[in-house]
Scaffold this motif. Sequence first.
Motif, PDB file in Angstrom:
ATOM      1  N   ALA A   1      21.316  38.979 104.085  1.00 58.39           N
ATOM      2  CA  ALA A   1      22.643  38.926 103.904  1.00 58.39           C
ATOM      3  C   ALA A   1      23.107  37.213 103.802  1.00 58.39           C
ATOM      4  CB  ALA A   1      23.482  39.724 104.899  1.00 58.39           C
ATOM      5  N   VAL A   2      22.469  36.491 104.898  1.00 56.68           N
ATOM      6  CA  VAL A   2      22.726  35.107 104.578  1.00 56.68           C
ATOM      7  C   VAL A   2      22.155  34.542 103.563  1.00 56.68           C
ATOM      8  CG1 VAL A   2      22.265  32.868 106.001  1.00 56.68           C
ATOM      9  CG2 VAL A   2      22.716  35.147 107.239  1.00 56.68           C
ATOM     10  N   ILE A   3      21.087  34.662 103.222  1.00 55.08           N
ATOM     11  CA  ILE A   3      20.390  34.254 101.826  1.00 55.08           C
ATOM     12  C   ILE A   3      21.499  34.477 100.630  1.00 55.08           C
ATOM     13  CG2 ILE A   3      18.639  34.285 100.224  1.00 55.08           C
ATOM     14  CD1 ILE A   3      18.019  32.775 102.478  1.00 55.08           C
ATOM     15  N   ARG A   4      22.145  35.665 100.548  1.00 50.78           N
ATOM     16  CA  ARG A   4      23.075  36.006  99.337  1.00 50.78           C
ATOM     17  C   ARG A   4      24.286  35.059  99.592  1.00 50.78           C
ATOM     18  NH1 ARG A   4      23.726  40.988 100.950  1.00 50.78           N
ATOM     19  NH2 ARG A   4      25.729  40.561 102.118  1.00 50.78           N
TER      20      ARG A   4
ATOM     21  N   SER B   1      25.647  32.008  96.920  1.00 54.44           N
ATOM     22  CA  SER B   1      27.162  31.805  96.576  1.00 54.44           C
ATOM     23  C   SER B   1      27.518  30.574  97.042  1.00 54.44           C
ATOM     24  CB  SER B   1      27.926  32.814  97.347  1.00 54.44           C
ATOM     25  OG  SER B   1      27.701  34.177  96.809  1.00 54.44           O
ATOM     26  N   ASP B   2      27.420  29.820  98.144  1.00 51.74           N
ATOM     27  CA  ASP B   2      27.887  28.612  98.397  1.00 51.74           C
ATOM     28  C   ASP B   2      27.110  27.632  97.487  1.00 51.74           C
ATOM     29  OD1 ASP B   2      29.119  29.274 100.856  1.00 51.74           O
ATOM     30  OD2 ASP B   2      27.171  29.149 102.208  1.00 51.74           O
TER      31      ASP B   2
ATOM     32  N   SER C   1      29.002  29.833 104.590  1.00 50.60           N
ATOM     33  CA  SER C   1      28.237  31.056 105.175  1.00 50.60           C
ATOM     34  C   SER C   1      27.902  30.744 106.441  1.00 50.60           C
ATOM     35  CB  SER C   1      27.040  31.551 104.227  1.00 50.60           C
ATOM     36  OG  SER C   1      26.338  30.357 104.086  1.00 50.60           O
ATOM     37  N   MET C   2      27.791  29.288 106.941  1.00 55.12           N
ATOM     38  CA  MET C   2      27.130  28.837 108.166  1.00 55.12           C
ATOM     39  C   MET C   2      27.722  27.416 108.231  1.00 55.12           C
ATOM     40  SD  MET C   2      23.114  28.093 107.175  1.00 55.12           S
ATOM     41  CE  MET C   2      22.775  29.977 107.082  1.00 55.12           C
ATOM     42  N   ASP C   3      27.284  26.688 109.396  1.00 52.15           N
ATOM     43  CA  ASP C   3      27.613  25.380 109.551  1.00 52.15           C
ATOM     44  C   ASP C   3      27.182  24.643 108.496  1.00 52.15           C
ATOM     45  OD1 ASP C   3      28.249  23.437 111.824  1.00 52.15           O
ATOM     46  OD2 ASP C   3      26.360  22.439 110.883  1.00 52.15           O
ATOM     47  N   LEU C   4      28.282  23.941 108.008  1.00 51.93           N
ATOM     48  CA  LEU C   4      27.977  23.051 106.762  1.00 51.93           C
ATOM     49  C   LEU C   4      26.829  21.964 106.874  1.00 51.93           C
ATOM     50  CD1 LEU C   4      29.071  22.178 104.049  1.00 51.93           C
ATOM     51  CD2 LEU C   4      30.462  20.495 105.115  1.00 51.93           C
ATOM     52  N   ALA C   5      26.351  21.608 108.076  1.00 56.48           N
ATOM     53  CA  ALA C   5      25.287  20.879 107.916  1.00 56.48           C
ATOM     54  C   ALA C   5      23.968  21.404 107.777  1.00 56.48           C
ATOM     55  CB  ALA C   5      25.160  20.094 109.526  1.00 56.48           C
ATOM     56  N   ASP C   6      24.061  22.820 108.256  1.00 53.16           N
ATOM     57  CA  ASP C   6      22.979  23.667 107.760  1.00 53.16           C
ATOM     58  C   ASP C   6      22.713  24.078 106.450  1.00 53.16           C
ATOM     59  OD1 ASP C   6      21.909  23.691 110.344  1.00 53.16           O
ATOM     60  OD2 ASP C   6      22.884  25.633 110.736  1.00 53.16           O
TER      61      ASP C   6
END
Length: 219
Positions: A134-137, A141-142, A168-173
Amino acid sequence: MIGEPGQVLAGLDDEQQVVATSVHGPVVVLAGAGTGKTRAITHRMAYAVATGAHEARRSLAVTFTTRAAGEMRVRLRELGVEGAQVRTFHGAALRQLRYFWPRLSGQTFPDVLPSKARLLAEAASKSGITTNAAVIRDLASDIEWSKVSELAARDLLTDPRAATRQWSMDLADVMKIYAAYDELKSARGFLDFEDVLLVTVGALQTRPDILDEVHSAYR
């Protein structure tokens, strides 16, 4: 075989007829979903062919999805238009890029990634960041948004458009994975579909000979 111009217009309402008969110059149609935009556009193409304003083989329609492109092809065939091209934006760009690639690079055309998922998962692992499907999906998109916004990973901290996006997660990541993804992709000689669009646009903007050839092919 295509019918007479009047037959092409049969069944259209007044506003659709205005669109269909405006065959010279650009036309913008602003309307909501389900209001008949596709119908008006396909009839515009058919009317242009029926009146001799354009040749079917020099007509190109582009749309966002494969399904929509298929629907337009069916409608054009039903109207008797044979030889017109209907493609997605990515499909049209890929066809042009493959054709002009020898002139642009002199090298073999690279493979196009059918999906970012595997390379993104590898990029995340390389960056020491745990993910799941799900995170990869969401990461895909990001990155797609970033690339069509013409933002590299390093630009995401400073560009005001990036500041308003919900990531989808912390921008740095996101930046780490994005940079690692681009490095892996380049090292292995791949293009993704956003690259296809961006390189094609770049070629049209910087190579007048290529732009002239595309303009001469489609009207």
